[in-house]
Design a protein around this motif. Structure first.
Motif, PDB file in Angstrom:
ATOM      1  N   GLY A  57     -80.469  19.813 -64.694  1.00 53.80           N
ATOM      2  CA  GLY A  57     -80.975  19.455 -65.449  1.00 53.80           C
ATOM      3  C   GLY A  57     -80.265  18.476 -66.667  1.00 53.80           C
ATOM      4  N   ALA A  58     -78.685  19.311 -66.588  1.00 56.08           N
ATOM      5  CA  ALA A  58     -77.936  18.912 -67.725  1.00 56.08           C
ATOM      6  C   ALA A  58     -77.533  17.381 -67.414  1.00 56.08           C
ATOM      7  N   VAL A  59     -77.267  17.036 -69.167  1.00 56.33           N
ATOM      8  CA  VAL A  59     -76.698  15.658 -68.856  1.00 56.33           C
ATOM      9  C   VAL A  59     -75.593  15.575 -68.328  1.00 56.33           C
ATOM     10  N   ALA A  60     -75.066  14.455 -66.977  1.00 57.24           N
ATOM     11  CA  ALA A  60     -73.781  14.529 -67.243  1.00 57.24           C
ATOM     12  C   ALA A  60     -72.917  14.288 -68.599  1.00 57.24           C
ATOM     13  N   THR A  61     -71.495  14.641 -68.576  1.00 55.81           N
ATOM     14  CA  THR A  61     -70.893  14.533 -69.531  1.00 55.81           C
ATOM     15  C   THR A  61     -69.404  14.183 -68.894  1.00 55.81           C
ATOM     16  N   TRP A  62     -68.316  13.371 -69.419  1.00 55.56           N
ATOM     17  CA  TRP A  62     -66.492  13.279 -68.916  1.00 55.56           C
ATOM     18  C   TRP A  62     -66.171  13.912 -67.989  1.00 55.56           C
ATOM     19  N   GLN A  63     -66.773  15.324 -68.303  1.00 53.51           N
ATOM     20  CA  GLN A  63     -66.576  17.017 -67.938  1.00 53.51           C
ATOM     21  C   GLN A  63     -67.079  17.169 -66.204  1.00 53.51           C
ATOM     22  N   HIS A  64     -67.695  16.118 -65.886  1.00 53.79           N
ATOM     23  CA  HIS A  64     -68.321  16.256 -64.643  1.00 53.79           C
ATOM     24  C   HIS A  64     -67.315  14.866 -63.444  1.00 53.79           C
ATOM     25  N   GLY A  65     -67.052  13.954 -64.626  1.00 52.19           N
ATOM     26  CA  GLY A  65     -66.361  13.240 -64.152  1.00 52.19           C
ATOM     27  C   GLY A  65     -64.761  13.561 -63.586  1.00 52.19           C
ATOM     28  N   LEU A  66     -64.299  14.327 -64.631  1.00 51.33           N
ATOM     29  CA  LEU A  66     -63.335  14.753 -64.549  1.00 51.33           C
ATOM     30  C   LEU A  66     -62.749  16.193 -63.065  1.00 51.33           C
ATOM     31  N   ALA A  67     -63.820  17.051 -63.335  1.00 54.02           N
ATOM     32  CA  ALA A  67     -64.442  17.754 -62.094  1.00 54.02           C
ATOM     33  C   ALA A  67     -63.666  16.563 -60.797  1.00 54.02           C
ATOM     34  N   ALA A  68     -65.096  15.538 -60.704  1.00 59.26           N
ATOM     35  CA  ALA A  68     -64.615  14.583 -59.608  1.00 59.26           C
ATOM     36  C   ALA A  68     -63.366  14.280 -59.314  1.00 59.26           C
ATOM     37  N   THR A  69     -62.378  13.620 -60.219  1.00 57.99           N
ATOM     38  CA  THR A  69     -61.322  13.624 -59.885  1.00 57.99           C
ATOM     39  C   THR A  69     -60.449  14.409 -59.422  1.00 57.99           C
ATOM     40  N   TYR A  70     -60.844  15.615 -60.251  1.00 53.10           N
ATOM     41  CA  TYR A  70     -59.645  16.695 -60.218  1.00 53.10           C
ATOM     42  C   TYR A  70     -59.767  16.875 -58.097  1.00 53.10           C
ATOM     43  N   LEU A  71     -60.538  16.880 -57.666  1.00 53.68           N
ATOM     44  CA  LEU A  71     -61.382  16.748 -56.320  1.00 53.68           C
ATOM     45  C   LEU A  71     -60.630  15.666 -55.500  1.00 53.68           C
ATOM     46  N   ALA A  72     -60.513  14.449 -56.528  1.00 58.16           N
ATOM     47  CA  ALA A  72     -59.948  13.193 -55.280  1.00 58.16           C
ATOM     48  C   ALA A  72     -58.017  13.083 -55.583  1.00 58.16           C
ATOM     49  N   TYR A  73     -58.302  14.004 -56.457  1.00 62.57           N
ATOM     50  CA  TYR A  73     -56.570  14.345 -55.955  1.00 62.57           C
ATOM     51  C   TYR A  73     -56.329  15.112 -55.790  1.00 62.57           C
ATOM     52  N   SER A  74     -56.670  16.367 -55.294  1.00 59.84           N
ATOM     53  CA  SER A  74     -56.128  17.044 -54.368  1.00 59.84           C
ATOM     54  C   SER A  74     -56.684  16.647 -52.548  1.00 59.84           C
ATOM     55  N   VAL A  75     -57.552  15.558 -52.693  1.00 60.26           N
ATOM     56  CA  VAL A  75     -58.026  15.053 -51.647  1.00 60.26           C
ATOM     57  C   VAL A  75     -56.161  14.407 -51.418  1.00 60.26           C
ATOM     58  N   VAL A  76     -55.855  13.968 -52.236  1.00 60.98           N
ATOM     59  CA  VAL A  76     -54.834  12.550 -51.427  1.00 60.98           C
ATOM     60  C   VAL A  76     -54.011  13.439 -52.145  1.00 60.98           C
ATOM     61  N   PHE A  77     -53.269  14.155 -53.303  1.00 60.82           N
ATOM     62  CA  PHE A  77     -51.970  14.390 -53.818  1.00 60.82           C
ATOM     63  C   PHE A  77     -51.883  15.752 -53.747  1.00 60.82           C
ATOM     64  N   GLY A  78     -53.315  15.942 -53.293  1.00 58.45           N
ATOM     65  CA  GLY A  78     -52.353  17.932 -53.299  1.00 58.45           C
ATOM     66  C   GLY A  78     -51.528  18.148 -51.959  1.00 58.45           C
ATOM     67  N   HIS A  79     -52.114  17.726 -51.323  1.00 56.36           N
ATOM     68  CA  HIS A  79     -50.877  18.264 -49.740  1.00 56.36           C
ATOM     69  C   HIS A  79     -49.485  17.669 -50.420  1.00 56.36           C
ATOM     70  N   ARG A  80     -49.131  17.039 -50.479  1.00 56.96           N
ATOM     71  CA  ARG A  80     -47.458  16.223 -51.108  1.00 56.96           C
ATOM     72  C   ARG A  80     -46.920  16.791 -52.421  1.00 56.96           C
ATOM     73  N   THR A  81     -48.147  17.549 -53.117  1.00 54.93           N
ATOM     74  CA  THR A  81     -48.023  18.347 -54.491  1.00 54.93           C
ATOM     75  C   THR A  81     -47.760  19.505 -54.178  1.00 54.93           C
ATOM     76  N   ILE A  82     -48.199  20.204 -53.365  1.00 58.66           N
ATOM     77  CA  ILE A  82     -48.025  21.393 -52.375  1.00 58.66           C
ATOM     78  C   ILE A  82     -46.316  21.152 -51.566  1.00 58.66           C
ATOM     79  N   GLN A  83     -45.959  20.878 -51.403  1.00 58.34           N
ATOM     80  CA  GLN A  83     -44.287  19.555 -49.853  1.00 58.34           C
ATOM     81  C   GLN A  83     -43.507  19.528 -51.094  1.00 58.34           C
ATOM     82  N   TRP A  84     -43.677  19.040 -52.172  1.00 56.85           N
ATOM     83  CA  TRP A  84     -43.450  19.161 -53.598  1.00 56.85           C
ATOM     84  C   TRP A  84     -42.446  20.370 -54.201  1.00 56.85           C
ATOM     85  N   VAL A  85     -43.285  21.079 -54.356  1.00 64.59           N
ATOM     86  CA  VAL A  85     -43.097  22.600 -55.274  1.00 64.59           C
ATOM     87  C   VAL A  85     -42.173  23.179 -54.332  1.00 64.59           C
ATOM     88  N   ASP A  86     -42.904  23.656 -53.203  1.00 60.90           N
ATOM     89  CA  ASP A  86     -42.669  24.236 -52.263  1.00 60.90           C
ATOM     90  C   ASP A  86     -41.010  23.906 -51.816  1.00 60.90           C
TER      91      ASP A  86
END
Length: 180
Positions: A57-86
């Motif tokens: 029942g919660a009304v969506a906020t920009w934070q819900h959008g940010l949550a989707a963005t974090y997952l999208a980042y992980s899918v596309v850039f997560g492996h590369r980020t881990i490889q870069w840091v590693d």
């Protein structure tokens, strides 16, 4: 929701750090692999929490959008980020080779920049797909208006990011050849 986003962002870097400590500090490669596999799961937890929040029942906020963005980042850039840091940790603390660097110029740099931009567009598309699914799932335009606004606002990211590949295409740097 904002507190959960912050906790998940901190968790991302904590799990990444623990995975690298297990790999290079403790020499536990299997433990390291398991811990590093948990890194993207943190974003899944964040997205699931957002969906549960809106379904209850919660009304969506920009934070819900940010949550989707974090997952999208992980899918596309997560492996590369881990490889870069590693690669940087391996080089700095374990005598590994110097980390890979993007091409300095020429057509190789142009291809690199366009490829990076396409990954940004892909991440944006995944985030929008997740947000659109949330809009459909909730089924109440009044409660999901912020998600539509977030998608439109987030469009600025790929548009601004296009400056780099366009500039490298129009004004390419010469490839710097190193002589030794």
């Amino acid at each position: 929701m904002l507190a959960l986003i912050i906790a998940c962002e901190i968790g991302f870097w904590v799990f990444l750090g623990l995975g690298l400590i297990a790999r290079y500090g403790l020499r536990l490669s299997r433990v390291s692999a398991i811990v590093l596999l948990c890194v993207p799961l943190i974003d899944v937890v964040l997205l699931v929490a957002g969906v549960i929040d809106m379904r209850s029942g919660a009304v969506a906020t920009w934070q819900h959008g940010l949550a989707a963005t974090y997952l999208a980042y992980s899918v596309v850039f997560g492996h590369r980020t881990i490889q870069w840091v590693d690669a940087h940790v391996a080089h700095r603390f374990a005598g590994g080779p110097p980390p890979w660097k993007p091409p300095s110029g020429g057509s190789a740099r142009i291809r690199y920049e366009w490829g990076f931009w396409l990954r940004i567009v892909l991440a944006y598309g995944i985030a929008c797909g997740l947000l659109f699914a949330a809009i459909v799932m909730v089924g109440d335009d009044a409660r999901t208006e912020a998600l539509s606004a977030f998608m439109l606002g987030a469009l600025k990211v790929p548009l601004i990011a296009a400056i780099w590949p366009i500039s490298y295409t129009l004004w390419p740097k010469k490839d710097q050849v190193t002589t030794g």
